[in-house]
Scaffold this active site. Structure first.
Site, PDB file in Angstrom:
ATOM      1  N   PHE A 154      41.651  43.685  44.573  1.00 20.02           N
ATOM      2  CA  PHE A 154      41.484  43.708  46.023  1.00 20.02           C
ATOM      3  C   PHE A 154      41.003  45.049  46.543  1.00 20.02           C
ATOM      4  O   PHE A 154      40.401  45.126  47.614  1.00 20.02           O
ATOM      5  CB  PHE A 154      42.808  43.345  46.720  1.00 20.02           C
ATOM      6  CG  PHE A 154      43.869  44.421  46.661  1.00 20.02           C
ATOM      7  CD1 PHE A 154      43.859  45.500  47.545  1.00 20.02           C
ATOM      8  CD2 PHE A 154      44.895  44.358  45.728  1.00 20.02           C
ATOM      9  CE1 PHE A 154      44.830  46.496  47.483  1.00 20.02           C
ATOM     10  CE2 PHE A 154      45.873  45.349  45.658  1.00 20.02           C
ATOM     11  CZ  PHE A 154      45.835  46.418  46.547  1.00 20.02           C
ATOM     12  N   LYS A 178      35.279  36.359  39.880  1.00 20.33           N
ATOM     13  CA  LYS A 178      36.517  35.840  40.452  1.00 20.33           C
ATOM     14  C   LYS A 178      37.112  36.957  41.298  1.00 20.33           C
ATOM     15  O   LYS A 178      37.790  37.845  40.796  1.00 20.33           O
ATOM     16  CB  LYS A 178      37.481  35.410  39.352  1.00 20.33           C
ATOM     17  CG  LYS A 178      38.468  34.290  39.753  1.00 20.33           C
ATOM     18  CD  LYS A 178      39.376  34.621  40.925  1.00 20.33           C
ATOM     19  CE  LYS A 178      40.478  35.583  40.557  1.00 20.33           C
ATOM     20  NZ  LYS A 178      41.417  35.853  41.718  1.00 20.33           N
ATOM     21  N   GLU A 181      41.884  37.013  45.886  1.00 18.18           N
ATOM     22  CA  GLU A 181      42.042  36.063  46.992  1.00 18.18           C
ATOM     23  C   GLU A 181      42.443  36.753  48.290  1.00 18.18           C
ATOM     24  O   GLU A 181      42.407  36.133  49.359  1.00 18.18           O
ATOM     25  CB  GLU A 181      43.045  34.970  46.620  1.00 18.18           C
ATOM     26  CG  GLU A 181      44.404  35.446  46.182  1.00 18.18           C
ATOM     27  CD  GLU A 181      44.507  35.650  44.669  1.00 18.18           C
ATOM     28  OE1 GLU A 181      45.570  35.313  44.106  1.00 18.18           O
ATOM     29  OE2 GLU A 181      43.539  36.169  44.065  1.00 18.18           O
ATOM     30  N   SER A 231      46.123  45.957  37.419  1.00 17.31           N
ATOM     31  CA  SER A 231      47.307  46.634  36.903  1.00 17.31           C
ATOM     32  C   SER A 231      47.366  46.528  35.381  1.00 17.31           C
ATOM     33  O   SER A 231      46.784  45.620  34.776  1.00 17.31           O
ATOM     34  CB  SER A 231      48.566  46.009  37.511  1.00 17.31           C
ATOM     35  OG  SER A 231      48.742  44.682  37.026  1.00 17.31           O
ATOM     36  N   CYS A 286      42.795  53.259  41.700  1.00 18.38           N
ATOM     37  CA  CYS A 286      43.318  53.673  40.400  1.00 18.38           C
ATOM     38  C   CYS A 286      42.972  55.121  40.082  1.00 18.38           C
ATOM     39  O   CYS A 286      43.525  55.687  39.143  1.00 18.38           O
ATOM     40  CB  CYS A 286      42.808  52.748  39.305  1.00 18.38           C
ATOM     41  SG  CYS A 286      41.035  52.839  39.010  1.00 18.38           S
ATOM     42  N   GLU A 388      53.014  53.358  38.679  1.00 13.81           N
ATOM     43  CA  GLU A 388      51.932  53.444  39.668  1.00 13.81           C
ATOM     44  C   GLU A 388      52.421  52.860  40.996  1.00 13.81           C
ATOM     45  O   GLU A 388      52.874  51.717  41.059  1.00 13.81           O
ATOM     46  CB  GLU A 388      50.711  52.672  39.171  1.00 13.81           C
ATOM     47  CG  GLU A 388      49.516  52.776  40.093  1.00 13.81           C
ATOM     48  CD  GLU A 388      48.290  52.068  39.531  1.00 13.81           C
ATOM     49  OE1 GLU A 388      47.166  52.560  39.770  1.00 13.81           O
ATOM     50  OE2 GLU A 388      48.442  51.040  38.845  1.00 13.81           O
TER      51      GLU A 388
END
Length: 504
Positions: A154, A178, A181, A231, A286, A388
């Site tokens: 995202f 993909k 969402e 992640s 990240c 994180e």
């Protein structure tokens, strides 16, 4: 607006919008207002199959195009993206929440990879050795692998897919994106732009969905590769599952990036860069700097300088004018998760110097805002240090020496990005040699490589066969064939020889 009248964001299959009949959807919010603004379709098994079959047909068409024709379409896409990138920035701000200039910066970094891809013929050419053995030539060619799956997070709904699809498409492959969402519309906009540029149907597919769609890409034998950013636990799952099904994988995981500050560093520069790297994009990246390792005696002075700058930051809706410095987090649930880490740090004895947990924006009380947070004396045993956080939380760890700082970085689970701030060239050179991290900045806080190098970390920050973009990317999306060729001179003939072939 009644939720039953909200739009449902469709897939993009076979060169057109594809309305889902699965009956399953996920909510899409405006994070700055908390408003539910749309639903996104979650693919059924039949829709996953349709997307993959369409991509295979697209690959068969596209891979037969000459390099010159492919290059023309990629240049057309680049020009359209450059002319209309403001539209994409607006979409990102509305669905992700990042301020518009940050959204534009994301697009420009992704566009670097598009520009790299326009020069792809040079990067996929083979090699030729004439007369390797008497009358025998040996040469290599690079061919596309087929259908490539791209599973995007995202936090960078445009840039991360652009790390992969320009290279994959240039090399002659078809891609299935993909998207997350949480903010799927950027991928759909990119699909429409590719169609306008002249890309054949099926070469760029958008499959919206959840774990069902992910697993469909990981297990279907038509899909030849998987590119992922997210992640570390999910990256490891992606790597293990896709590899078990015979696919190439590049799965980029999480991070806990450190900035080592030596006593000779310019602390005003350090404070500026710590703010930029720690709080930019609301910490949802990240490559954010999460920990400042301050080699004493600089910590107290540095904390004062960071506090002064935090006080000047503006937080609000990224679509407003004047533009704030920082927008909201992606969802209310993620805001609570970030807040829980600050709770953990406090319980473990850290000092909360600046607390963003109860931050609210006037007029946008329902937005998913979290204020910039600064934590001092965080124990290195705390989960708030080792894990994180993925939010605007900057932690200070005080160390006595350069060696202690390097050892602390190298002992961590992750190896994504790190930085050193110093005016000592010898220390910087030693740092880059000894540190066990994939991307290193020297007086640069977020060392994201330019497109003609490659992006990726070490240890639990990267699983798989190759880093993203650059030469690694073109190697990942192609297969090499080595060909040994003899064309006999009609005036000569070697006769029968049953022995092992010799080089002579």
């Amino acid at each position: 607006m009644s939720t039953d009248t909200l739009p449902v964001i469709p897939h993009w299959i076979d060169g057109a919008r594809f309305e889902s009949t699965s009956g399953r959807t996920a909510p899409v919010y405006n994070p700055a207002t908390g408003e539910l603004q749309a639903h996104v379709a979650l693919a059924s098994e039949a829709e996953i199959s349709a997307a993959i079959q369409s991509a295979q047909r697209g690959f068969e068409t596209w891979s037969a195009f000459s390099m010159a024709k492919r290059q023309t379409i990629i240049f057309a896409f680049r020009e359209l993206l450059n002319a209309r990138k403001g539209e994409l920035a607006d979409i990102i701000t509305a669905e992700h929440g990042k301020v518009r200039s940050d959204a534009m910066g994301e697009i420009l970094r992704g566009q670097e990879v598009v520009e790299l891809a326009t020069g792809f013929p040079h990067l996929i050419k083979g090699a030729f050795s004439e007369n390797a053995s008497t009358g025998i030539d040996v040469y290599s060619i690079k061919q596309p692998i087929g259908v490539a799956g791209i599973i995007s997070p995202f936090n960078f709904p445009a840039m991360v897919p652009m790390w992969f699809f320009p290279v994959a498409i240039a090399a002659g492959n078809a891609v299935i994106v993909k998207p997350s969402e949480k903010d799927p519309s950027a991928a759909l906009w990119l699909a429409e732009l590719w169609a306008e540029a002249g890309l054949p149907a099926g070469v760029f597919t958008v499959l919206n969905g959840d774990k069902l769609a992910v697993d469909g890409l990981l297990t279907d034998p038509i899909v030849q590769s998987i590119s992922f950013v997210g992640s570390t636990p999910i990256a490891q799952y992606i790597y293990e599952t896709a590899s078990k099904h015979g696919k190439r994988v590049q799965a980029l995981g999480g991070a806990k990036n450190h900035m080592l500050v030596l006593p000779d560093a310019d602390l005003d520069l350090v404070a500026d860069q710590a703010i930029n790297a720690g709080y930019g994009a609301a910490g949802e990246r990240c490559m954010a700097i999460s920990v400042v390792l301050a080699v004493e005696p600089v910590a107290d002075e540095l904390i004062v300088k960071i506090q002064e700058r935090v006080a000047q930051l503006t937080i609000g809706n990224g679509a407003t004018t004047p533009e704030p410095d920082m927008g909201p987090l992606i969802t209310a649930a993620h805001r609570e998760k970030v807040s829980s880490y600050v709770d953990i740090a406090e319980q473990d004895g850290a000092t909360i110097v600046v607390d963003g947990r109860d931050f609210r924006v006037d007029g946008a009380e329902d937005g998913f805002f979290f204020g910039p947070t600064l934590i001092d004396r965080i124990p290195t045993t705390s989960r708030a240090y080792t894990e994180e956080i993925f939010g605007p939380v900057l932690e200070i760890v005080r160390v006595a020496t350069f060696d202690e700082g390097v050892a602390l970085i190298n002992s961590g689970e992750f190896g994504n990005g790190t930085a050193i701030f110093t005016n000592d060239g010898g220390a910087a050179r030693r740092f880059q040699h000894e540190i066990q991290v994939g991307m290193i900045g020297i007086n640069v806080p977020i060392p994201v490589p330019v497109a003609y190098h490659s992006f990726g970390g070490w240890k639990a920050s990267l699983f798989g066969d190759a880093k993203a973009y650059g030469v690694h990317g073109f190697d990942f999306f192609t297969r090499e064939k080595a060909i040994t060729s003899r064309w006999l001179d009609p005036a000569k003939h070697g006769g029968i020889n049953l022995g092992f072939p010799q080089n002579d």
